[in-house]
Design a protein around this motif. Sequence first.
Motif, PDB file in Angstrom:
ATOM      1  N   LEU A  54       0.829  -1.199   0.000  1.00  0.00           N
ATOM      2  CA  LEU A  54       0.000   0.000   0.000  1.00  0.00           C
ATOM      3  C   LEU A  54       0.871   1.260   0.000  1.00  0.00           C
ATOM      4  O   LEU A  54       0.628   2.210  -0.749  1.00  0.00           O
ATOM      5  N   MET A  55       1.918   1.241   0.825  1.00  0.00           N
ATOM      6  CA  MET A  55       2.801   2.418   0.870  1.00  0.00           C
ATOM      7  C   MET A  55       3.487   2.624  -0.476  1.00  0.00           C
ATOM      8  O   MET A  55       3.672   3.746  -0.937  1.00  0.00           O
ATOM      9  N   LYS A  56       3.834   1.507  -1.113  1.00  0.00           N
ATOM     10  CA  LYS A  56       4.496   1.592  -2.412  1.00  0.00           C
ATOM     11  C   LYS A  56       3.539   2.172  -3.466  1.00  0.00           C
ATOM     12  O   LYS A  56       3.912   3.066  -4.236  1.00  0.00           O
ATOM     13  N   ILE A  57       2.308   1.696  -3.452  1.00  0.00           N
ATOM     14  CA  ILE A  57       1.320   2.192  -4.417  1.00  0.00           C
ATOM     15  C   ILE A  57       1.139   3.706  -4.251  1.00  0.00           C
ATOM     16  O   ILE A  57       1.100   4.462  -5.226  1.00  0.00           O
ATOM     17  N   LEU A  58       1.045   4.141  -2.992  1.00  0.00           N
ATOM     18  CA  LEU A  58       0.858   5.577  -2.756  1.00  0.00           C
ATOM     19  C   LEU A  58       2.054   6.364  -3.274  1.00  0.00           C
ATOM     20  O   LEU A  58       1.910   7.384  -3.954  1.00  0.00           O
ATOM     21  N   LYS A  59       3.250   5.884  -2.961  1.00  0.00           N
ATOM     22  CA  LYS A  59       4.473   6.547  -3.442  1.00  0.00           C
ATOM     23  C   LYS A  59       4.470   6.631  -4.970  1.00  0.00           C
ATOM     24  O   LYS A  59       4.710   7.698  -5.542  1.00  0.00           O
ATOM     25  N   ASP A  60       4.152   5.484  -5.623  1.00  0.00           N
ATOM     26  CA  ASP A  60       4.160   5.427  -7.085  1.00  0.00           C
ATOM     27  C   ASP A  60       3.178   6.415  -7.692  1.00  0.00           C
ATOM     28  O   ASP A  60       3.346   6.876  -8.806  1.00  0.00           O
ATOM     29  N   ASN A  61       2.121   6.706  -6.936  1.00  0.00           N
ATOM     30  CA  ASN A  61       1.119   7.652  -7.429  1.00  0.00           C
ATOM     31  C   ASN A  61       1.379   9.066  -6.932  1.00  0.00           C
ATOM     32  O   ASN A  61       0.483   9.904  -6.970  1.00  0.00           O
ATOM     33  N   ASN A  62       2.579   9.264  -6.410  1.00  0.00           N
ATOM     34  CA  ASN A  62       2.910  10.574  -5.855  1.00  0.00           C
ATOM     35  C   ASN A  62       1.982  10.996  -4.723  1.00  0.00           C
ATOM     36  O   ASN A  62       1.635  12.163  -4.589  1.00  0.00           O
ATOM     37  N   MET A  63       1.539  10.015  -3.971  1.00  0.00           N
ATOM     38  CA  MET A  63       0.596  10.330  -2.908  1.00  0.00           C
ATOM     39  C   MET A  63       1.104   9.862  -1.549  1.00  0.00           C
ATOM     40  O   MET A  63       0.317   9.599  -0.641  1.00  0.00           O
ATOM     41  N   GLY A  64       2.424   9.777  -1.435  1.00  0.00           N
ATOM     42  CA  GLY A  64       3.030   9.357  -0.169  1.00  0.00           C
ATOM     43  C   GLY A  64       2.522  10.183   1.002  1.00  0.00           C
ATOM     44  O   GLY A  64       2.305   9.680   2.105  1.00  0.00           O
ATOM     45  N   GLU A  65       2.276  11.463   0.728  1.00  0.00           N
ATOM     46  CA  GLU A  65       1.804  12.397   1.762  1.00  0.00           C
ATOM     47  C   GLU A  65       0.421  12.044   2.303  1.00  0.00           C
ATOM     48  O   GLU A  65       0.026  12.516   3.361  1.00  0.00           O
ATOM     49  N   ASP A 112       5.395   9.910   5.874  1.00  0.00           N
ATOM     50  CA  ASP A 112       5.203  10.936   6.907  1.00  0.00           C
ATOM     51  C   ASP A 112       3.935  10.741   7.729  1.00  0.00           C
ATOM     52  O   ASP A 112       3.022  11.562   7.676  1.00  0.00           O
ATOM     53  N   ILE A 113       3.849   9.684   8.485  1.00  0.00           N
ATOM     54  CA  ILE A 113       2.596   9.373   9.183  1.00  0.00           C
ATOM     55  C   ILE A 113       2.446  10.266  10.414  1.00  0.00           C
ATOM     56  O   ILE A 113       3.392  10.469  11.162  1.00  0.00           O
ATOM     57  N   GLU A 114       1.201  10.780  10.596  1.00  0.00           N
ATOM     58  CA  GLU A 114       0.990  11.736  11.674  1.00  0.00           C
ATOM     59  C   GLU A 114       0.382  11.099  12.931  1.00  0.00           C
ATOM     60  O   GLU A 114       0.726  11.443  14.054  1.00  0.00           O
ATOM     61  N   TYR A 115      -0.547  10.158  12.710  1.00  0.00           N
ATOM     62  CA  TYR A 115      -1.286   9.598  13.846  1.00  0.00           C
ATOM     63  C   TYR A 115      -1.020   8.112  14.038  1.00  0.00           C
ATOM     64  O   TYR A 115      -0.950   7.357  13.074  1.00  0.00           O
ATOM     65  N   LEU A 116      -0.930   7.720  15.307  1.00  0.00           N
ATOM     66  CA  LEU A 116      -0.997   6.296  15.640  1.00  0.00           C
ATOM     67  C   LEU A 116      -2.299   6.092  16.417  1.00  0.00           C
ATOM     68  O   LEU A 116      -2.455   6.636  17.517  1.00  0.00           O
ATOM     69  N   ASN A 117      -3.215   5.346  15.805  1.00  0.00           N
ATOM     70  CA  ASN A 117      -4.544   5.136  16.399  1.00  0.00           C
ATOM     71  C   ASN A 117      -4.576   3.758  17.052  1.00  0.00           C
ATOM     72  O   ASN A 117      -4.511   2.736  16.374  1.00  0.00           O
ATOM     73  N   VAL A 118      -4.671   3.743  18.371  1.00  0.00           N
ATOM     74  CA  VAL A 118      -4.557   2.475  19.102  1.00  0.00           C
ATOM     75  C   VAL A 118      -5.898   1.769  19.299  1.00  0.00           C
ATOM     76  O   VAL A 118      -5.983   0.777  20.027  1.00  0.00           O
ATOM     77  N   GLY A 119      -6.964   2.271  18.647  1.00  0.00           N
ATOM     78  CA  GLY A 119      -8.251   1.587  18.697  1.00  0.00           C
ATOM     79  C   GLY A 119      -8.887   1.592  20.078  1.00  0.00           C
ATOM     80  O   GLY A 119      -8.586   2.440  20.915  1.00  0.00           O
ATOM     81  N   GLY A 120      -9.760   0.603  20.285  1.00  0.00           N
ATOM     82  CA  GLY A 120     -10.457   0.508  21.576  1.00  0.00           C
ATOM     83  C   GLY A 120      -9.860  -0.607  22.412  1.00  0.00           C
ATOM     84  O   GLY A 120      -8.682  -0.898  22.309  1.00  0.00           O
TER      85      GLY A 120
END
Length: 646
Positions: free
Chosen positions: A226-237, A275-283
Amino acid sequence: MWKAEDSIDLYGIENWGNGYFSVNDKGNIVILPNKDSYQYADVMELIEEIADNKDLDFPILLRFPQILEDRINEITGSFLSAIEEFKYQGTYHPVFPMKVNQRKEVIEYILKYGAKYNIGLEVGTKAELLAALSLGPPKEALLVCNGYKDQDYLRLALSIHNVNNIIIVVDLFEEIFDILKYSRQMGVIPRIGMRVKLFSRGSGRWVESGGESAKFGLSTAEALELMKILKDNNMGESLKMIHFHIGSQITDIRTIKNAMNEAARIYAKARKISDIEYLNVGGGLSVDYNGSSTATPSSANYTLQEYANDVVYTVQKICEEEGVPCPTIVSESGRAIAAYHSMLIFKIIGRKNAKDSFLKPPKEEDPIQIEDLCCAFKEIDIENYKEHYHDALQYRDELYNAFNLGNIGLEERAKGETLFWMVCKKAAFYAKQAEDESEEFLELKKLVSQKYIGNFSLFQSVPDMWGVEQIFPTIPLHRLEEMPSEHGTIVDLTCDSDGEIKRYAGDSEGREYLEMHTLVEDEDYYLGIFLLGAYQDTLGDFHNLLGSAHEVHIMVEGTEWWICQKVEGDTCRKLLDFFNYETKDYIWEIMDRCVEKKQCIDKKGLEQIESQLNRTLKGYTYFIDKPNGDGRARVQEAETEPPCRR
Ligand SMILES: *Cc1c(COP(=O)(O)O)cnc(C)c1O
């Protein structure tokens, strides 16, 4: 002498109440919505007001919005103090998962009281997203979109990207292709999260939510792809959040520590790529429903502060080790925010097993066993209860034999059964006093225990009690300065043998019986089921067409309280409509049918049918005992002395 404190101990109120409930010196339950002993409401005052209000009947669901506020403050406060203690280089935001309680009023309270912490919402379906949007959550607050997403769900979430802080969490790998497609079509730069599957899994009831075979989440390979696909689409951000949720009601702190370790490590590794901003630890933050502080399914072996410390400390430590910036921590504690804020109040409307009320005086010609049972009843005491109980068993068998041989009639058989029952009750009483725990007398206790009929539906108001055998504390709301002398179980109004409260708070497995007070004629006896605020409101069903209960929302200031909101429960008409019986013309249709058969019905008869149909349709689905005050608990107490001849 029995005191209120003894009841607090007996029912474990301080163990499961988390400071929100206590008993005052009148023996009534009080609710302390801020855990502050100067601010409380006496539940019997509330009950009196409700009983006097002609629009309201029991059962009643009480909500205390201030408890929601206090929970949000406590949970956020615990994270903020952990952040301070460990000098964590990041912040924290609470998010409320809608599936825990979608009631509009509840979400409104949560948004209001959580605004100062920028509380967000998490949704898992299109309908939940629509519900969340209708309440206009603030632009800065997170709106986390989980669950399986079709075209409408994705396009709706994308369309509001610029007016809300939406994060679309990829729960299923293939979703990423649709997200890319629609965001391109719609000219939106999406904010994406990815839910990862952890190897660590929860334990207990919701164990399947986590682990390798979990229903949701990406495997490591999928996450990398998934991270690779985003990078390839210039959407890493676009990748903003890493999310995980290992299940609800995680009762063992070790499970949480393990999961946090693994998730923080995944975040740190991924943070080096993106550049991940949030870590969501769920419930998963547990509620101690049975008050045992153990890792058993209805409990928790850790405190809120311990939980927050473990989360913050672990993330801090791993980010330091890996040399990456700390994320904004997000948690989605639903149960822990909502559970405490509501309770159901209902009345006992009768008793089953009340066999002792039918005793007729013995007669000269009665068989000898009846006389013997009478004597056993008179003479039994703490010294000889075993002997007399064993004798009584024998007399009973002899009576049945005599009946089967045709030597005695129904009346004698009835007398014998009733007397035997009365001896059993006394024997059980003395066995309890003697602390006799032998199997024989535990069995006897079960035999003589009463079933009390409560005016409520377990399936509607406490579905998890039935569905997953969760314990919800159920206790009397008054007379707590009096020693409870009876024990029994509570059954509901449905015609279903599963509609029975089988476990009561008090120890880790739950007790089999509720200790209760002797019912007094013409006096109502009220019980409460507590901690109903999480999951119960919308999981409930309409078994036997019993609908939702009336709701009253209470605010407390000092020792003053007031009703801030009333929400009417279902009428019979609403339920019929819900299940496609069209009630618009219902009365006319029934009346027409009556007229067709009019040979047996006159004008007065027709009027009676019409007015009663009208009244019942408009009315509450539960047992109503108000109109003439003639429906008070119908109990006849047993005569303590059977009329004996010798
Ligand atoms: C159900 C759910 C929650 C809530 O869990 P609690 O144990 O009630 O706090 C949080 N996040 C997600 C993704 C969920 O599915």
